[in-house]
Design a protein around this motif. Structure first.
Motif, PDB file in Angstrom:
ATOM      1  N   LYS A  35      25.658  31.270  45.096  1.00  0.00           N
ATOM      2  CA  LYS A  35      26.184  31.032  43.335  1.00  0.00           C
ATOM      3  C   LYS A  35      27.477  31.509  43.207  1.00  0.00           C
ATOM      4  N   THR A  36      28.149  32.469  43.934  1.00  0.00           N
ATOM      5  CA  THR A  36      29.269  33.213  43.811  1.00  0.00           C
ATOM      6  C   THR A  36      30.243  32.256  44.462  1.00  0.00           C
ATOM      7  N   TYR A  37      30.046  31.496  45.484  1.00  0.00           N
ATOM      8  CA  TYR A  37      30.842  30.498  45.995  1.00  0.00           C
ATOM      9  C   TYR A  37      31.125  29.473  45.196  1.00  0.00           C
ATOM     10  N   TRP A  38      29.920  28.937  44.599  1.00  0.00           N
ATOM     11  CA  TRP A  38      30.332  27.546  43.803  1.00  0.00           C
ATOM     12  C   TRP A  38      30.873  28.233  42.603  1.00  0.00           C
ATOM     13  N   ARG A  39      30.358  29.163  41.879  1.00  0.00           N
ATOM     14  CA  ARG A  39      31.086  29.460  40.838  1.00  0.00           C
ATOM     15  C   ARG A  39      32.568  29.832  40.950  1.00  0.00           C
ATOM     16  N   GLY A  40      33.115  30.150  41.974  1.00  0.00           N
ATOM     17  CA  GLY A  40      34.366  30.388  42.346  1.00  0.00           C
ATOM     18  C   GLY A  40      35.309  29.005  42.663  1.00  0.00           C
ATOM     19  N   ARG A  41      34.465  28.066  43.025  1.00  0.00           N
ATOM     20  CA  ARG A  41      35.076  26.602  43.211  1.00  0.00           C
ATOM     21  C   ARG A  41      35.354  26.156  41.797  1.00  0.00           C
ATOM     22  N   VAL A  42      34.338  26.421  40.785  1.00  0.00           N
ATOM     23  CA  VAL A  42      34.500  25.824  39.534  1.00  0.00           C
ATOM     24  C   VAL A  42      35.469  26.311  38.804  1.00  0.00           C
ATOM     25  N   VAL A  43      35.312  27.873  38.648  1.00  0.00           N
ATOM     26  CA  VAL A  43      36.459  28.614  38.281  1.00  0.00           C
ATOM     27  C   VAL A  43      37.810  28.079  38.340  1.00  0.00           C
ATOM     28  N   GLN A  44      37.954  28.053  39.806  1.00  0.00           N
ATOM     29  CA  GLN A  44      39.340  27.621  40.233  1.00  0.00           C
ATOM     30  C   GLN A  44      39.911  26.368  39.816  1.00  0.00           C
ATOM     31  N   ALA A  45      38.878  25.131  39.697  1.00  0.00           N
ATOM     32  CA  ALA A  45      38.984  24.004  39.104  1.00  0.00           C
ATOM     33  C   ALA A  45      39.378  23.959  37.463  1.00  0.00           C
ATOM     34  N   ILE A  46      38.537  24.848  36.774  1.00  0.00           N
ATOM     35  CA  ILE A  46      38.806  24.952  35.459  1.00  0.00           C
ATOM     36  C   ILE A  46      40.015  25.579  34.910  1.00  0.00           C
ATOM     37  N   CYS A  65      37.760  16.410  28.289  1.00  0.00           N
ATOM     38  CA  CYS A  65      36.537  15.857  29.397  1.00  0.00           C
ATOM     39  C   CYS A  65      36.286  16.257  30.506  1.00  0.00           C
ATOM     40  N   GLN A  66      37.269  16.994  31.285  1.00  0.00           N
ATOM     41  CA  GLN A  66      37.390  17.522  32.524  1.00  0.00           C
ATOM     42  C   GLN A  66      36.707  18.980  32.254  1.00  0.00           C
ATOM     43  N   HIS A  67      37.369  19.480  31.290  1.00  0.00           N
ATOM     44  CA  HIS A  67      36.782  20.944  31.069  1.00  0.00           C
ATOM     45  C   HIS A  67      35.389  20.847  30.602  1.00  0.00           C
ATOM     46  N   SER A  68      34.984  19.837  29.799  1.00  0.00           N
ATOM     47  CA  SER A  68      33.416  19.795  29.464  1.00  0.00           C
ATOM     48  C   SER A  68      32.520  19.677  30.704  1.00  0.00           C
ATOM     49  N   ARG A  69      33.027  18.687  31.606  1.00  0.00           N
ATOM     50  CA  ARG A  69      32.207  18.661  33.066  1.00  0.00           C
ATOM     51  C   ARG A  69      32.218  20.064  33.455  1.00  0.00           C
ATOM     52  N   LEU A  70      32.987  20.584  33.775  1.00  0.00           N
ATOM     53  CA  LEU A  70      33.505  22.073  34.692  1.00  0.00           C
ATOM     54  C   LEU A  70      32.614  23.018  33.774  1.00  0.00           C
ATOM     55  N   GLN A  71      32.525  23.033  32.448  1.00  0.00           N
ATOM     56  CA  GLN A  71      31.542  24.121  31.813  1.00  0.00           C
ATOM     57  C   GLN A  71      30.202  23.742  32.095  1.00  0.00           C
ATOM     58  N   ARG A  72      29.736  22.425  32.122  1.00  0.00           N
ATOM     59  CA  ARG A  72      28.524  22.163  32.472  1.00  0.00           C
ATOM     60  C   ARG A  72      27.940  22.623  33.720  1.00  0.00           C
ATOM     61  N   LEU A  73      29.062  22.438  34.716  1.00  0.00           N
ATOM     62  CA  LEU A  73      28.561  22.947  36.150  1.00  0.00           C
ATOM     63  C   LEU A  73      28.442  24.527  35.947  1.00  0.00           C
ATOM     64  N   LEU A  74      29.389  25.282  35.400  1.00  0.00           N
ATOM     65  CA  LEU A  74      29.086  26.624  35.366  1.00  0.00           C
ATOM     66  C   LEU A  74      27.796  26.917  34.602  1.00  0.00           C
ATOM     67  N   ASP A  75      27.286  26.381  33.785  1.00  0.00           N
ATOM     68  CA  ASP A  75      26.022  26.442  32.898  1.00  0.00           C
ATOM     69  C   ASP A  75      25.123  26.296  34.107  1.00  0.00           C
ATOM     70  N   ARG A  76      25.315  25.130  34.900  1.00  0.00           N
ATOM     71  CA  ARG A  76      24.090  24.850  35.979  1.00  0.00           C
ATOM     72  C   ARG A  76      23.894  25.923  36.737  1.00  0.00           C
ATOM     73  N   ILE A  77      25.023  26.467  37.214  1.00  0.00           N
ATOM     74  CA  ILE A  77      25.209  27.490  38.208  1.00  0.00           C
ATOM     75  C   ILE A  77      24.518  28.979  37.788  1.00  0.00           C
ATOM     76  N   ALA A  78      24.709  29.127  36.448  1.00  0.00           N
ATOM     77  CA  ALA A  78      24.313  30.357  35.826  1.00  0.00           C
ATOM     78  C   ALA A  78      22.661  30.329  35.893  1.00  0.00           C
ATOM     79  N   GLN A  79      22.179  28.847  35.487  1.00  0.00           N
ATOM     80  CA  GLN A  79      20.643  28.725  35.109  1.00  0.00           C
ATOM     81  C   GLN A  79      20.181  28.772  36.649  1.00  0.00           C
ATOM     82  N   ALA A  80      20.743  28.489  37.629  1.00  0.00           N
ATOM     83  CA  ALA A  80      20.046  28.368  38.992  1.00  0.00           C
ATOM     84  C   ALA A  80      19.358  29.694  39.379  1.00  0.00           C
TER      85      ALA A  80
END
Length: 72
Positions: free
Chosen positions: A38-49, A57-72
């Protein structure tokens, strides 16, 4: 790695949509607990955001990914 390379954005606003597509695909198929942590994926998304010129719209998509990672 030096301090300068840590501050260079990996993505540009023009190429970010394909990176978001990839992240969405990987995280929906394999989940955040797949081959990488999860740390790896969160890092990738944070880097993108943190990409300069991010569209709302890009920010929203990336925020949804962060939320998905947090819930995993």
């Amino acid at each position: 790695m030096n301090d300068i390379s840590a501050r260079i954005p990996l993505y540009s606003a023009g190429h970010l949509d394909s990176a978001i597509d990839h992240l969405e695909q990987v995280l929906s198929l394999e989940g955040a607990n797949s081959l990488f942590s999860k740390t790896y994926w969160r890092g990738r998304v944070v880097q993108a955001i943190s990409t300069p010129g991010l569209a709302p719209c890009q920010h929203s998509r990336l925020q949804r990914l962060l939320d998905r990672i947090a819930q995993a």
